[in-house]
Write an enzyme that holds these catalytic residues in place. Sequence first.
Site, PDB file in Angstrom:
ATOM      1  N   GLU A  37       0.050   0.401  -0.222  1.00 20.86           N
ATOM      2  CA  GLU A  37      -0.114   0.476  -1.439  1.00 20.86           C
ATOM      3  C   GLU A  37       0.124   1.968  -1.051  1.00 20.86           C
ATOM      4  O   GLU A  37      -0.956   2.387  -0.534  1.00 20.86           O
ATOM      5  CB  GLU A  37      -1.891  -0.278  -2.063  1.00 20.86           C
ATOM      6  CG  GLU A  37      -2.470   0.475  -3.024  1.00 20.86           C
ATOM      7  CD  GLU A  37      -3.661   1.180  -3.301  1.00 20.86           C
ATOM      8  OE1 GLU A  37      -3.622   1.776  -4.153  1.00 20.86           O
ATOM      9  OE2 GLU A  37      -4.417   1.163  -2.468  1.00 20.86           O
ATOM     10  N   ASP A  86      -4.545  -0.880   1.850  1.00 26.16           N
ATOM     11  CA  ASP A  86      -5.418  -0.096   1.182  1.00 26.16           C
ATOM     12  C   ASP A  86      -4.965   1.498   1.639  1.00 26.16           C
ATOM     13  O   ASP A  86      -4.942   1.934   2.211  1.00 26.16           O
ATOM     14  CB  ASP A  86      -6.984  -0.540   1.282  1.00 26.16           C
ATOM     15  CG  ASP A  86      -7.480   0.215  -0.204  1.00 26.16           C
ATOM     16  OD1 ASP A  86      -7.303  -0.133  -1.355  1.00 26.16           O
ATOM     17  OD2 ASP A  86      -8.233   1.144   0.112  1.00 26.16           O
TER      18      ASP A  86
END
Length: 747
Positions: free
Chosen positions: A478, A425
């Site tokens: 990401e 993330d």
Amino acid sequence: MRQVAVREPLRRVIISKTDYLALLQASHTSPHAVLGMHPKTYKHTKGLVVRALVRQSASCAVVDPESGETWAMTPIADEGLYEVFISKRAQVFRYQLRVTTLTGEMRQFYDPYSFLPTLSEHDLYLFNEGNEHRIYDKLGAHVRVMNDVAGVAFAVWAPAAKQVSLVGNFNHWDGRYHQMRPLGSSGVWEIFIPGLEEGELYKYAVRDAQGHVRLKTDPYGTYFEGPPNNASIVYDTTQFKWHDQEWLERRRANAGQLDQPMSVYEVHLGSWRRKPEDAGRPLDYREAATQLADYVTEMGYTHVEFMPLAEHPFTGSWGYQVTGFYAPTHRHGAPEDFAWLVDHLHQRGIGVILDWVPAHFPRDSFALAEFDGSHLYEHADPRLGAHMDWGTLIFNYGRNEVRCFLLANALAWIERYHIDGLRVDAVASMLYLDYSRKEGQWIPNKFGGRENLEAIDFLRRVNDLVHQYHPGALTIAEESTSFPGVTKPTSEGGLGFDYKWNMGWMHDTLRYFAKTPIHRQWHQNDLTFGMLYQYAEKFVTVFSHDEVVHGKASMLFKMGAWHIPEKAANLRSLYGHMWGYPGKKLLFMGSDFAQSHEWNYDASLDWHLCQYKDHEGVRLLVRDLNKLYASEPVLSKNDYNPKGFRWVSCQDAAANVLAYLRTDETEQTSFLVVGHFSGATRPYRIGVPRAGMWREMINTNSEFYGGSGLGNDGGRHTEDVPHDGCPHSLSLTLPPLSTTIFKWTAA
């Protein structure tokens, strides 16, 4: 942990006053040097001195379990401090303590202060160097057998602490009774408690340099109780019996083969489905396993991606503010239950990806923040250590032990729970020192640039280690910027990820579909621009949870139309284009049946909508797109082959038409994807490279999916009319707001 007043000793003692006071104030920096059994010359006599600090005791004695000899100990403090000098025995021997409690109960056990350290100098050296890749087996709480004695070994890194105590139910959270020893200059504190078992609650009472005591949970804890207490729980993660060997062998055999079918169902486990008959509670891990496997199998997804399931105190963070990096959250069951979920999905042929959050951590006082009174895991300077967007703290990737903590954490999820991939993330926030910062709010790197060199090095190392230890396991970034080489191997100067989320394509495509059809002709470049960089990285084409929250509207209500049927038609055409376009696929739960409301993390998806055709039709389309994608290698194995894609028509913006080919290199197998994103029915000629029948494989306007049924009667034969630079062409009927996928056959 409160300060205690200490009285003078009850009797004449051998122990020094300094040690006496430090033990009773829970501030001793080396308790193992005082408590336990030690050779001692006392009044010119060689022997052994034994000291014990035992809570709620009326008496205490030393017992030699081999000979049966017993030595009554002298109480020297009401708090349970005892001492005895054993003359004529100079050799330390194996002993037990026999304690009579204040209630008259007699207990006999091995003294925690009679055991050697459970970590070796080599372990500590590698940890301080940042290269102990299995540090999760050394630090934390581990059920062990030491010298044939079962118990639990505890170890924690707190180098700036003056003293550390282990506290829990077993000592009534009193830091005097299990004070830990420091292991040299490593910064690690350790103790072995015989007789302790799984299920014990515990924390560390960490005394900082100013003498303040902080109650902290275990950074390496494997299980936690819920808020507000958040205590760590002793748990043995090694006992689960796995049944997914066939899956793991297949994963290992496919290592490095990234052009495989990959369609990911992104799930927030707490809101996927709930139990209305049980106060609307979320499913536990085992309940979710069978229901999720059934749904994913029906829908044709290849993988499930769970939003973070590491322990977190605030449900509203969706799991992205982690306090227990090594622990599956207690919300859905114990670690064994989480393992059961993964095992079941593997046995059903479904891969498991887990969101992993090494970019930041919350400021909760019971967890990592200022762990030992210093900025241990985070940077001290807020220009480096404060995350501007989320009010959290940024890891100090340049500190060896912090890097070791995170590297081992990535490996632990794969080792302990057989996770097939980690979606990392907020990578962009890690890569740039000026991320979300204004001028003067950040510090350039040593070369004067904005890149976070330490974070970049960390990401390369974690990717290399995952691939080294677990061939076939995936890492996915990401990453929302154009940072070069995210999916390039580290040996070639890249970051080493297997895949990268295609955030640019997502935003451009949604911007286009948010327009009403009459305005789309001026925004055709939103659909075509992404192909300029499509093969720069190995992309996953995504519509994730981030796109259906915070006022952004659901996927259905993003569509540029007034009425639900038109919105559903737009969404079907979008999904047809998405599955026809190169790249692996990811879709957030609820988006596959066109949920109307934005996602609510605290409620179930609106599954009842599937009784309506506008919603069920979208779901059936996604199912069929998944199955077509997985069954046709041209669509799934050429995602990263630029020779497998070419535009047929991308310039007719006035007609809102987009057409492209997906082929193998010899064009023996070819798919034609035609998107028509206007609101009118249109006769249209499209050029194709081969003569023959082009069979209609998917028509998003099919009645089966909730459309009008208008299409091309199952396919069209070519005509020898050159068009779009091709020697042949098809005369098609393009339904409004539709995507049609054709496959060439020679007949």
